[in-house]
Write a protein that holds these residues in place. Sequence first.
Motif, short mmCIF file in Angstrom:
data_model
loop_
_atom_site.label_atom_id
_atom_site.label_comp_id
_atom_site.label_asym_id
_atom_site.label_seq_id
_atom_site.Cartn_x
_atom_site.Cartn_y
_atom_site.Cartn_z
N ALA A 297 -72.53 11.30 55.13
CA ALA A 297 -73.62 12.00 56.09
C ALA A 297 -73.17 11.37 57.59
O ALA A 297 -73.10 12.22 58.36
CB ALA A 297 -75.06 11.54 55.94
N SER A 298 -72.67 10.24 57.77
CA SER A 298 -72.17 9.64 58.84
C SER A 298 -70.94 10.33 59.64
O SER A 298 -70.99 10.78 60.73
CB SER A 298 -72.17 8.23 59.04
N GLN A 299 -70.36 10.63 58.90
CA GLN A 299 -68.84 11.28 59.13
C GLN A 299 -69.22 12.86 59.55
O GLN A 299 -68.36 13.10 60.33
CB GLN A 299 -67.77 11.11 57.93
N VAL A 300 -70.00 13.48 58.69
CA VAL A 300 -70.32 14.83 59.03
C VAL A 300 -70.82 14.91 60.39
O VAL A 300 -70.73 15.83 61.26
CB VAL A 300 -71.22 15.48 57.97
N VAL A 301 -71.92 14.09 60.73
CA VAL A 301 -72.68 14.05 61.91
C VAL A 301 -71.58 13.80 63.21
O VAL A 301 -71.60 14.42 64.07
CB VAL A 301 -73.64 13.00 61.99
N ASN A 302 -70.73 12.74 62.85
CA ASN A 302 -69.61 12.59 63.92
C ASN A 302 -69.03 13.80 64.26
O ASN A 302 -68.51 14.08 65.43
CB ASN A 302 -68.80 11.32 63.40
N GLN A 303 -68.36 14.56 63.20
CA GLN A 303 -67.98 15.76 63.46
C GLN A 303 -68.59 16.85 64.04
O GLN A 303 -67.91 17.35 65.28
CB GLN A 303 -67.29 16.12 62.34
N LEU A 304 -69.76 16.96 63.76
CA LEU A 304 -70.44 18.02 64.60
C LEU A 304 -70.80 17.76 66.02
O LEU A 304 -70.99 18.43 66.89
CB LEU A 304 -71.88 17.97 63.49
N CYS A 305 -70.99 16.20 66.33
CA CYS A 305 -71.13 15.73 67.68
C CYS A 305 -69.84 15.65 68.47
O CYS A 305 -69.97 15.32 69.72
CB CYS A 305 -71.89 14.58 67.57
N GLY A 306 -68.98 15.80 67.73
CA GLY A 306 -67.33 15.64 68.38
C GLY A 306 -67.19 14.39 68.73
O GLY A 306 -66.36 14.02 69.62
N LYS A 307 -67.75 13.46 67.82
CA LYS A 307 -67.43 12.03 68.07
C LYS A 307 -66.12 11.76 67.11
O LYS A 307 -65.79 12.33 66.36
CB LYS A 307 -68.62 11.26 67.73
N ALA A 308 -65.69 10.30 67.57
CA ALA A 308 -64.38 10.04 66.69
C ALA A 308 -64.82 10.16 65.13
O ALA A 308 -65.97 9.29 64.99
CB ALA A 308 -64.08 8.67 67.17
N SER A 309 -64.21 10.57 64.33
CA SER A 309 -64.58 10.55 62.81
C SER A 309 -63.34 10.20 61.97
O SER A 309 -62.27 10.81 62.20
CB SER A 309 -64.96 12.03 62.47
N LYS A 310 -63.56 9.08 61.45
CA LYS A 310 -62.52 8.62 60.31
C LYS A 310 -62.80 9.32 58.96
O LYS A 310 -63.61 9.95 58.65
CB LYS A 310 -62.62 7.17 60.04
N PRO A 311 -61.47 9.86 58.41
CA PRO A 311 -61.60 10.62 57.16
C PRO A 311 -62.22 9.70 55.92
O PRO A 311 -62.28 8.57 56.05
CB PRO A 311 -60.12 10.69 56.90
N PHE A 312 -62.85 10.38 55.24
CA PHE A 312 -63.79 9.88 53.92
C PHE A 312 -62.31 9.71 53.07
O PHE A 312 -62.19 10.83 52.42
CB PHE A 312 -64.74 10.74 53.46
N LEU A 313 -62.21 8.53 52.54
CA LEU A 313 -61.08 8.35 51.69
C LEU A 313 -61.59 7.58 50.52
O LEU A 313 -60.57 6.87 49.90
CB LEU A 313 -59.61 7.45 52.44
N GLY A 314 -62.74 7.93 50.04
CA GLY A 314 -63.06 6.93 49.02
C GLY A 314 -64.10 5.93 49.43
O GLY A 314 -64.23 5.59 50.51
N PHE A 315 -64.67 5.19 48.44
CA PHE A 315 -65.81 4.28 48.88
C PHE A 315 -65.75 2.95 47.76
O PHE A 315 -65.63 3.34 46.67
CB PHE A 315 -67.16 4.69 49.06
N ASP A 316 -66.10 2.04 48.21
CA ASP A 316 -66.08 0.79 47.44
C ASP A 316 -67.48 0.74 46.62
O ASP A 316 -68.43 1.22 47.21
CB ASP A 316 -66.15 -0.55 48.08
N MET A 317 -67.30 0.83 45.10
CA MET A 317 -68.46 0.87 44.45
C MET A 317 -69.16 -0.61 43.95
O MET A 317 -69.65 -0.40 42.87
CB MET A 317 -68.20 1.86 43.40
N SER A 318 -68.63 -1.25 44.90
CA SER A 318 -69.42 -2.66 44.20
C SER A 318 -70.84 -2.64 44.62
O SER A 318 -71.44 -1.84 45.47
CB SER A 318 -69.15 -3.77 45.38
N THR A 319 -71.67 -3.07 43.71
CA THR A 319 -73.09 -2.96 43.67
C THR A 319 -73.88 -4.25 43.01
O THR A 319 -73.19 -5.12 42.30
CB THR A 319 -73.65 -1.91 42.92
N LYS A 320 -75.00 -4.41 43.80
CA LYS A 320 -75.76 -5.71 43.20
C LYS A 320 -77.22 -5.10 42.95
O LYS A 320 -77.78 -4.52 43.89
CB LYS A 320 -75.88 -6.84 44.19
#
Length: 832
Positions: A297-320
Amino acid sequence: MTRIIVIGNGMVGYKFCEKLRAASSKEDFQITVFGEEPWPAYDRVHLSAYFSGSKVDDLSMAPRSWYQENEIDLRTNELIIEIDREQKRVVSHTGTVMHYDKLVLATGSAAFVPAINGVEKKGVFVYRTIEDLDAIMDFGKKAKSAAVIGGGLLGLEAAKAVMDMGLETHVIEFAPRLMPRQLDDAGAGILKSKLEDLGITIHLSKNTRQINGNGKLTGLDFADGSGLSVDMLVISAGIKPRDELAKTCGISTADRGGVIVNEFLQTKEDKDIFAIGEVASYQSMIYGLVAPGYEMASQVVNQLCGKASKPFLGFDMSTKLKLIGVDVASFGDPFGELEPSENIVYENKNSGVYKRINVSKDGKRLLGGVLVGDATAYGMLLQMTQNKMPLPPNPEDLILGSRGGKAPESAGLESLPAEAQICSCENVTKGDICQLIEKEGLYNIDEIKCCTKAGTGCGGCAPMLNDLLKSQLKAMGKQVKNSLCEHFDYSRQELLDLVKIKGIRSYDELLDQFGKGDGCEICKPAVASILASTWNELVTKQDTIQDTNDRYLANIQKGGTYSVVPRIPGGEITPEKLIVIGQVAKKYGLYTKVTGGQRIDLFGARVDQLPDIWEELIDAGFESGHAYGKSLRTVKSCVGSTWCRYGVQDAVSFAIRVEERYRGLRSPHKLKGAVSGCIRECAEAQSKDFGLIATEKGWNLYVCGNGGSKPQHAKLLINDVDSETVLRYIDRFLMFYIRTAEPLNRTATWLNKMEGGIEYLRDVVVNDSLGIGEVLEKEMEFMIQTYACEWKEVVNNPELRAKFKHFVNDEQGDPSIGFKEMRGQKIPASWT
């Protein structure tokens, strides 16, 4: 103005709207959200709280008024049935047609239902939405037993819900272990054992072939030929992405489901259509946790607002998580499969704790691990893994603790880099938080949560967030306030003083005057302990804030039955009383054991039998042994000068006097004492919270021994004092401990944290350096004078006795409880 349409109003859809509004002005974007459920977005992560009394509003991410205030057109109960990509419009089932410039698919997922014969029968449910939960709760009122298909995260959450309804609970898992994606065999085995101790029956390696019943579920058949009779079935075997809408408009989906997106979360065929959350498939991976959805959600918002957006390259699935009261965590590479590694394992089946860390072959990096039963180190271990921090010289210190009394090197929050991610749900770093503390002057955890949203998602980062605040304030030279939890901005000691000064006698009264919210599993039992330590009133009067053991005045044991432990002061018992214990054990079929604390334990009692058993014991002169409470358990003794030729004092008589003086005394943790009649120490007084060793001149008093999982010898407080003096010092010591210790700190831990150590404690207790000795003695005298046996109160009160029933609508006991025989006595069938 850019027209944004969001399809799906779950947690990720809501978070997209929240982030978009925070990052832009209302004139930049016109936002419309379609949700097919009747409610605004709610918290699915904590859905099981619905079964423990939470309402829809309690789970709500934001009220409807929030959408109105932020000029977001929220359309609930409205399902989008068509996407017209050429005309850039959507059509709902009500006929609404709306055009968009950018479209966000946040349709999430649905429960995966395996193809099982009979799945359409009455009594079969999925566990996904509020409507599902309402249906489960309604049907559960007429059921006595339920099975859950699925032993993963979702399945065990569903099992907790079923258990909270008071039903006989079964978990059915296709794999040979629970939580196969997060836990290894040993960790899953510990988890299985702990769940079985709570009365949940676990069925592993089971493939459900048939759901039986003539229209209504009556039971299950498995592929191995076995079966199970149950009244209700909840299927929580995983999720499937809600990608059917994307398919109808020609958007590509992955072979295993999910809308295919690139690193910018754009769909393959249409750059103006994004997919986020559980419906998105990046490189054939579906991310079923809330944190990666929020990051999308953050990355799409950054793109829509013309802000610096890092590509989504996966995510750490660690969990507690806390699953049915059991801490479970996995982080990094939990199984050590991604690169060559060595694993270090600590396993304690007795306490139900398993810890495994995977270390790189060169011994320099932490790669991942698994924690079951104790996940307090999760936050720091995750940071070390993610930030490739150097390991201490002895990596085992990370899970065992340093045996030299010092914290492991490189294990403090101060060693984390500024870019270390503290909250993965909201992508909040250590630097973000430290800057707010240093530059903005935010010294309150709630202010930091409000400003950054850290800790408001899954909640797994809350302990580290709190520790970071304290660490930073301490580094700045600021006073650190040790708040009990987010609902009370006071320490345990401060709350105890408020209770005493204000005359507060109930949890609700304390919460109304000095707290906020509805409370939690941290503050409720802590306040229950404070009230009991202050007013010495019957704990069952406020049973809803007690732990299970205090609620039923008995320890819940493996298999779901309870223990009965009458007090036997000093271990001395008459033949008549011994006969009564034998008669009761025989009548109710109880397992009988003489303990190391000189008592006789009776195991295997159903909760509905407890008042009847105790009535017979009380009639014979017994009283509660408080084996279930954070209170005095026993005062062990040798035979002393009465029988032993070496004894120099009457250890038995004095042990009885000491135990009867402090019986029922509630404290931050359980207490054990001992009295040895000579320096040969047969009662092991130096391993107790307080212990007495007889000398020719009187008694030597030792304090703060034991320590539980990290035992230590008690330390000498005073030597060669008479009986009356030593009792006065014990009075002061115990009341000072009750006044100043943190929740669940044993006396050994309390002393270890005390500045000045045993010398300071001796000054306070013996030398009365604070001038509070007389006050502490008077407080103890009040506790002694107001003591009443809790079980006697329950036995003689019909209203309290009525609470000890398995089912509110049935006088019968729990039919799921099973036993087998070993050495002529019964034991739970689940024991191995």
